[in-house]
Write a protein that holds these residues in place. Structure first.
Motif, PDB file in Angstrom:
ATOM      1  N   MET A   1     -11.770  -2.439  46.328  1.00  0.00           N
ATOM      2  CA  MET A   1     -13.293  -2.605  46.161  1.00  0.00           C
ATOM      3  C   MET A   1     -13.666  -1.510  46.969  1.00  0.00           C
ATOM      4  O   MET A   1     -13.766  -1.564  48.627  1.00  0.00           O
ATOM      5  CB  MET A   1     -14.067  -3.536  46.681  1.00  0.00           C
ATOM      6  N   LYS A   2     -14.792  -0.247  46.127  1.00  0.00           N
ATOM      7  CA  LYS A   2     -15.516   0.604  47.494  1.00  0.00           C
ATOM      8  C   LYS A   2     -16.481  -0.150  48.161  1.00  0.00           C
ATOM      9  O   LYS A   2     -17.320  -1.244  47.932  1.00  0.00           O
ATOM     10  CB  LYS A   2     -16.419   1.671  46.925  1.00  0.00           C
ATOM     11  N   THR A   3     -16.041   0.148  49.626  1.00  0.00           N
ATOM     12  CA  THR A   3     -17.707  -0.264  50.399  1.00  0.00           C
ATOM     13  C   THR A   3     -19.002   0.252  49.785  1.00  0.00           C
ATOM     14  O   THR A   3     -20.185  -0.552  49.765  1.00  0.00           O
ATOM     15  CB  THR A   3     -17.116  -0.023  51.969  1.00  0.00           C
ATOM     16  N   ILE A   4     -19.631   1.732  49.102  1.00  0.00           N
ATOM     17  CA  ILE A   4     -20.595   1.682  49.030  1.00  0.00           C
ATOM     18  C   ILE A   4     -20.327   2.102  47.586  1.00  0.00           C
ATOM     19  O   ILE A   4     -19.115   3.193  47.035  1.00  0.00           O
ATOM     20  CB  ILE A   4     -21.023   3.113  49.745  1.00  0.00           C
ATOM     21  N   PRO A   5     -20.892   1.458  46.691  1.00  0.00           N
ATOM     22  CA  PRO A   5     -21.378   1.490  45.329  1.00  0.00           C
ATOM     23  C   PRO A   5     -21.545   2.971  44.794  1.00  0.00           C
ATOM     24  O   PRO A   5     -22.109   3.301  44.602  1.00  0.00           O
ATOM     25  CB  PRO A   5     -21.920   0.914  44.113  1.00  0.00           C
ATOM     26  N   ARG A   6     -20.770   2.653  43.189  1.00  0.00           N
ATOM     27  CA  ARG A   6     -21.329   3.791  42.471  1.00  0.00           C
ATOM     28  C   ARG A   6     -22.260   3.900  41.576  1.00  0.00           C
ATOM     29  O   ARG A   6     -22.691   3.080  40.827  1.00  0.00           O
ATOM     30  CB  ARG A   6     -20.326   5.363  41.991  1.00  0.00           C
ATOM     31  N   ARG A   7     -23.557   4.074  40.860  1.00  0.00           N
ATOM     32  CA  ARG A   7     -24.958   3.939  40.454  1.00  0.00           C
ATOM     33  C   ARG A   7     -24.936   4.808  39.228  1.00  0.00           C
ATOM     34  O   ARG A   7     -24.968   6.104  39.909  1.00  0.00           O
ATOM     35  CB  ARG A   7     -26.125   4.050  41.233  1.00  0.00           C
ATOM     36  N   ILE A   8     -24.785   4.396  38.244  1.00  0.00           N
ATOM     37  CA  ILE A   8     -25.458   5.031  36.820  1.00  0.00           C
ATOM     38  C   ILE A   8     -26.512   4.956  36.611  1.00  0.00           C
ATOM     39  O   ILE A   8     -26.499   3.726  36.458  1.00  0.00           O
ATOM     40  CB  ILE A   8     -24.326   5.392  36.194  1.00  0.00           C
ATOM     41  N   VAL A   9     -27.541   5.363  35.874  1.00  0.00           N
ATOM     42  CA  VAL A   9     -28.442   5.568  35.418  1.00  0.00           C
ATOM     43  C   VAL A   9     -28.891   5.962  34.051  1.00  0.00           C
ATOM     44  O   VAL A   9     -28.999   7.787  34.353  1.00  0.00           O
ATOM     45  CB  VAL A   9     -29.700   5.850  36.609  1.00  0.00           C
ATOM     46  N   ARG A  71     -29.038  -5.824  44.276  1.00  0.00           N
ATOM     47  CA  ARG A  71     -27.891  -5.549  45.724  1.00  0.00           C
ATOM     48  C   ARG A  71     -26.881  -6.016  46.002  1.00  0.00           C
ATOM     49  O   ARG A  71     -26.484  -7.093  44.761  1.00  0.00           O
ATOM     50  CB  ARG A  71     -29.041  -7.015  46.668  1.00  0.00           C
ATOM     51  N   TYR A  72     -26.102  -4.787  45.889  1.00  0.00           N
ATOM     52  CA  TYR A  72     -24.562  -4.700  46.762  1.00  0.00           C
ATOM     53  C   TYR A  72     -24.482  -5.549  48.393  1.00  0.00           C
ATOM     54  O   TYR A  72     -25.251  -4.959  49.209  1.00  0.00           O
ATOM     55  CB  TYR A  72     -24.027  -3.479  46.545  1.00  0.00           C
ATOM     56  N   VAL A  73     -23.434  -6.296  48.921  1.00  0.00           N
ATOM     57  CA  VAL A  73     -23.723  -6.568  49.701  1.00  0.00           C
ATOM     58  C   VAL A  73     -22.311  -6.956  50.134  1.00  0.00           C
ATOM     59  O   VAL A  73     -21.181  -7.341  49.570  1.00  0.00           O
ATOM     60  CB  VAL A  73     -23.889  -8.467  50.007  1.00  0.00           C
TER      61      VAL A  73
END
Length: 157
Positions: A1-9, A71-73
């Motif tokens: 799993m990625k540490t920092i997520p990708r965000r699609i808006v 929030r992603y933690v």
């Protein structure tokens, strides 16, 4: 799993739905080594509009009045944070927020610590955290990743 997520808006252009943003989240912090927090989205009203609100990324959430956080933690093992809880003492990261939280464990495992009990959570488990005093304790050897939606709430008397 990625540490920092990708965000699609998503958004609208000429009455048609489009991808407005497709990016790696930039609002990321590491308040303790390995404790990665990415505040994905925030609102400050209910009902809300669709505009993005930039918020200060804090270790303990400061949810906007009448608003919400998404929030992603990533929580590293306690031993990597140097956290030890002496027998009979509260967990050092115990805290309480005035929020209703929907939390989904995506990967790994973690203990939800409350004042009088604790339970082991694993990938796929969901917590509805209702403004209670709590802490997260990762007693495993691997990080735990969770998604949380925190909604401003009235504190019960």
């Amino acid at each position: 799993m990625k540490t920092i997520p990708r965000r699609i808006v998503t958004g609208l252009r000429n009455g048609k739905s489009i991808i407005e943003k497709d990016e790696i989240v930039r609002n990321v912090s590491e308040h303790f080594p390995g404790l990665i927090i990415s505040d994905i989205w925030s609102t400050d009203t209910t009902p809300t509009g669709f505009e993005e609100k930039i918020i200060e990324n804090t270790a303990f959430p400061n949810t906007p009045k009448n608003g919400s956080y998404f929030r992603y933690v990533q929580i590293p093992p306690d031993k990597d944070l140097g956290i030890e809880t002496p027998k009979g003492q509260p967990h050092p990261l115990m805290h309480q927020t005035n929020t209703l939280d929907y939390i989904v464990i995506l990967s790994g495992e973690i203990y939800l610590i409350l004042d009088q009990e604790e339970t082991l959570l694993q990938a796929g488990d969901i917590v509805i955290q209702r403004g209670t005093n709590h802490a997260w304790s990762n007693k495993s050897d691997s990080p735990c990743i969770q998604l949380a939606i925190l909604i401003d709430a009235k504190k019960e008397e």
